[in-house]
Scaffold this active site. Structure first.
Site, mmCIF file in Angstrom:
data_model
loop_
_atom_site.group_PDB
_atom_site.id
_atom_site.type_symbol
_atom_site.label_atom_id
_atom_site.label_comp_id
_atom_site.label_asym_id
_atom_site.label_seq_id
_atom_site.Cartn_x
_atom_site.Cartn_y
_atom_site.Cartn_z
ATOM 1 N N HIS A 112 49.189 -29.361 -2.515
ATOM 2 C CA HIS A 112 50.413 -30.159 -2.424
ATOM 3 C C HIS A 112 50.589 -30.829 -1.065
ATOM 4 O O HIS A 112 51.690 -30.872 -0.516
ATOM 5 C CB HIS A 112 51.636 -29.307 -2.791
ATOM 6 C CG HIS A 112 51.665 -28.955 -4.244
ATOM 7 N ND1 HIS A 112 52.073 -29.835 -5.213
ATOM 8 C CD2 HIS A 112 51.267 -27.840 -4.900
ATOM 9 C CE1 HIS A 112 51.950 -29.266 -6.403
ATOM 10 N NE2 HIS A 112 51.452 -28.058 -6.240
ATOM 11 N N GLU A 128 49.340 -23.760 -7.083
ATOM 12 C CA GLU A 128 48.412 -24.730 -7.668
ATOM 13 C C GLU A 128 47.273 -25.145 -6.744
ATOM 14 O O GLU A 128 46.945 -26.317 -6.646
ATOM 15 C CB GLU A 128 49.200 -25.945 -8.178
ATOM 16 C CG GLU A 128 50.166 -25.548 -9.279
ATOM 17 C CD GLU A 128 50.993 -26.703 -9.842
ATOM 18 O OE1 GLU A 128 51.254 -26.673 -11.051
ATOM 19 O OE2 GLU A 128 51.370 -27.624 -9.103
ATOM 20 N N ASP A 137 55.363 -32.980 -0.088
ATOM 21 C CA ASP A 137 54.386 -32.708 -1.144
ATOM 22 C C ASP A 137 53.294 -33.771 -1.023
ATOM 23 O O ASP A 137 53.249 -34.507 -0.020
ATOM 24 C CB ASP A 137 55.063 -32.713 -2.528
ATOM 25 C CG ASP A 137 54.375 -31.751 -3.500
ATOM 26 O OD1 ASP A 137 53.213 -32.012 -3.845
ATOM 27 O OD2 ASP A 137 54.992 -30.742 -3.892
#
Ligand SMILES: *[C@@H]1O[C@H](CO)[C@@H](O)[C@H](O)[C@H]1NC(C)=O
Ligand SMILES: *[C@@H]1O[C@H](CO)[C@@H](O)[C@H](O)[C@H]1NC(C)=O
Length: 592
Positions: free
Chosen positions: A300, A365, A246
């Site tokens: 990420h 996201e 991440d």
């Protein structure tokens, strides 16, 4: 079945060898499907029943089984003593991959030894146990078509025979798990006993039963990962979803790009080498578990990518203008060189994860403002005669996705289905425009009642469910970027996990749901609090997906307590206590 225990096939010579101080004061009797405490006297001692034996029978199914079998059970209310030094396996197969079968049988024997309290030595005597395993095939392939069911029959004839029939290794392994749960320690006689006769078949309702662990926000040792997989095997979960990288850290060693983990790992020892990953994959396979690799992109990403010049908005501040938590970072998806690096990462991942049958590409996201903060990226889009609107950025994301998947296909011998998280891209019109429903499985993390879920199903996508209001196990603790509680509070009790039915989420489309995953995002957990956050709540998910029982959590409660104790005793998992131990010993007297 009968609610009372009438017959006991005990070897009654077993009472010798116990000192007075060790002798239990209480036995149990099954009354109205609850085990009730009875004081032991000289008179009732010979026929007295221990709590573990009472629990075995005093339920609609064997009260030690978790998850509950889906086939009809031929009940019994007798146990016989077995000799732990005399357990043998007979099998017609497993010649191609003997190592996996050896791991499964060794593990079974180890599990039985752990049932004996360490302060006593294993007593000799008792019946031999012969486990006969008949499988149709030696094929060790594991994918969404693999049949995981089995039949188990126990007979007491010239010693105890457990007869397992299954299509393959995975079914046979699941049968051993259930068999083990029918073998318990009797503390009144200080011996190990098994149900003396039964027969049932069992198969899962859902194919995909997962735990997600994020090893980037915080690092977890291989030992902690294996302990998690051990717990999963005990409740027949079958997928360890490894969210391995991440923005915060890049612990995965990529040999062709050593800078990624050199710069991106929290420290030189907080890494996963190719050997570590292969070790986990084999450990899991022997336990009927696939290890699903996730390489989350194009958002990420961050730490580790410093030298590559292939990110936008890395560690931009104030971070909340560009991403959902620090540090920000997104791939510079307009650069052709990026895809060569991705291909190298994918190549090493599919090799190390031993050509997995599914691959997770993340995809959650993505921040338009992050991409839009790069003048270089804006220029590239404008040169293509694209605009800079939201729709154009979704087109950019579509461009990334199609390039990324063609690079994955280049290096993966098994052209696999790819999983993506729900996002702006999985909303219409982008969903149908950029994601082919035969290639992509959508993993939802919105609430279970979000109307977006239905849209995805209507468009024919297969689905994996991780609705955060029931399956995000990191919810319900203090916040870490503000005060108060974290974003998805409150804490989710096991009851809510258990009652989170796929039918309620997918309605008539439930046959498009492969299954579900409980997610443990690791911003606020490392291996020291891992077990309590996962267990026994992950067991609740396991039974929901394997058995999908009609009843709610209340009818599962007493078995849940037995299951929780088994995770502690056998796997050494520091599972959360759900109640005072008094409730385990005084069944039915706690819930109202
Ligand atoms: C991958 O493909 C090979 C060759 O077609 C096949 O034998 C194997 O079972 C496949 N693996 C999985 C996990 O499906
Ligand atoms: C991207 O930035 C430009 C200004 O550089 C702006 O005009 C445009 O509206 C932005 N796009 C989005 C989707 O915010």
């Amino acid at each position: 079945m009968s609610r009372f225990l009438l017959l006991f096939g005990f070897a009654l010579n077993a009472l010798i060898g116990l000192s007075l101080a060790n002798e239990p004061a209480w036995g149990y009797r099954c009354e109205h499907s609850n085990c009730k405490k009875v004081e032991l006297t000289e008179e009732n001692k010979k026929t007295a029943v221990s709590l573990s034996v009472c629990r075995l029978f005093c339920d609609e199914v064997y009260g030690t089984l978790w998850p509950k079998p889906t086939g009809e059970i031929a009940p019994s209310n007798e146990v016989v003593k077995i000799n732990l030094h005399d357990i043998t396996f007979k099998t017609n197969n497993f010649k191609l991959y003997p190592a996996y079968w050896a791991m499964a049988t060794d593990r079974f024997l180890e599990m039985q030894k752990k049932k004996f309290p360490t302060k006593y030595s294993v007593k000799s005597g008792g019946n031999p146990l012969v486990i006969e395993v008949l499988v149709d095939s030696d094929d060790m392939t594991f994918n969404l078509d693999t049949y995981e069911g089995y039949k188990l029959k126990i007979v007491d004839q010239d010693g105890v025979h457990a007869i397992v029939t299954a299509k393959n290794f995975y079914g046979a392994r699941n049968a051993l798990e259930s068999l083990s749960q029918l073998i318990v320690y009797d503390n009144i006689r200080n011996e190990i006993v098994i149900v003396s006769s039964t027969e049932f078949s069992d198969e899962p309702k859902f194919k995909y039963r997962a735990i997600l662990l994020d090893t980037s926000r915080n690092y977890f040792s291989i030992e902690a990962i294996k302990r998690t997989i051990e717990g999963m095997a005990m409740v027949k979960l079958n997928t360890f979803h490894w969210h391995i990288t991440d923005s915060q850290s890049f612990p995965m060693v990529v040999k062709s790009h050593p800078d990624l983990s050199k710069l991106g790992a929290y420290s030189p020892d907080k890494i996963y080498t190719a050997e570590d990953i292969k070790d986990v994959v084999r450990f899991a396979k022997a336990r009927g578990i696939r290890v699903l690799p996730e390489f989350d992109a194009p958002a990420h990403v961050g730490e580790g990518w410093q030298k590559k010049g292939l990110t936008t908005c890395f560690n931009a501040q104030p971070w909340k203008d560009f991403c959902v938590e620090a540090p920000c970072g997104q791939l510079a998806v307009h650069k052709d060189e990026l895809y060569d690096v991705l291909e190298d990462i994918y190549r090493e991942m599919v090799e190390n994860f031993e050509y997995p049958d599914l691959f997770h590409m993340g995809g959650d996201e993505v921040s338009v403002s992050c991409w839009n903060s790069s003048a270089d990226l804006q220029k590239w889009m404008l040169n293509k005669n694209w605009g800079l609107t939201d729709k154009d950025f979704m087109r950019l994301w579509g461009h990334f996705q199609s390039n990324a998947i063609s690079r994955l296909d280049k290096v993966n011998i098994n052209k696999t289905q790819v999983i993506l998280w729900t996002s702006h891209l999985t909303e219409e019109p982008f969903l149908s425009q950029y994601l082919n429903n035969e290639r992509y499985i959508i993993q939802i993390w919105t609430t279970g009642d979000d109307p977006k879920v239905k849209t995805i199903l209507e468009k024919g996508y297969k689905m994996i469910v991780s609705n955060y209001d029931a399956l995000y196990f990191d919810c319900g603790f203090g916040a870490w970027v503000t005060d108060g509680n974290n974003w998805c509070s409150p804490y989710i009790g096991w009851q809510k996990v258990y009652d989170n039915r796929m039918e309620n989420i997918a309605g008539n489309y439930v046959n498009q749901v492969y299954g579900a995953a409980a997610a443990l995002w690791s911003e606020q957990v490392d291996e020291f609090a891992l077990d309590a956050k996962l267990w026994p709540r992950a067991s609740a998910l396991a039974e929901r997906l394997w058995s999908d029982p009609e009843g709610g959590w209340k009818s599962a409660e007493s078995r849940m307590l037995v299951n929780r104790r088994r995770l502690v005793d056998i796997a050494g998992i520091a599972a959360e206590r759900l109640q005072p131990e008094w409730c385990l010993q005084n069944e039915g007297d706690c819930p109202i």
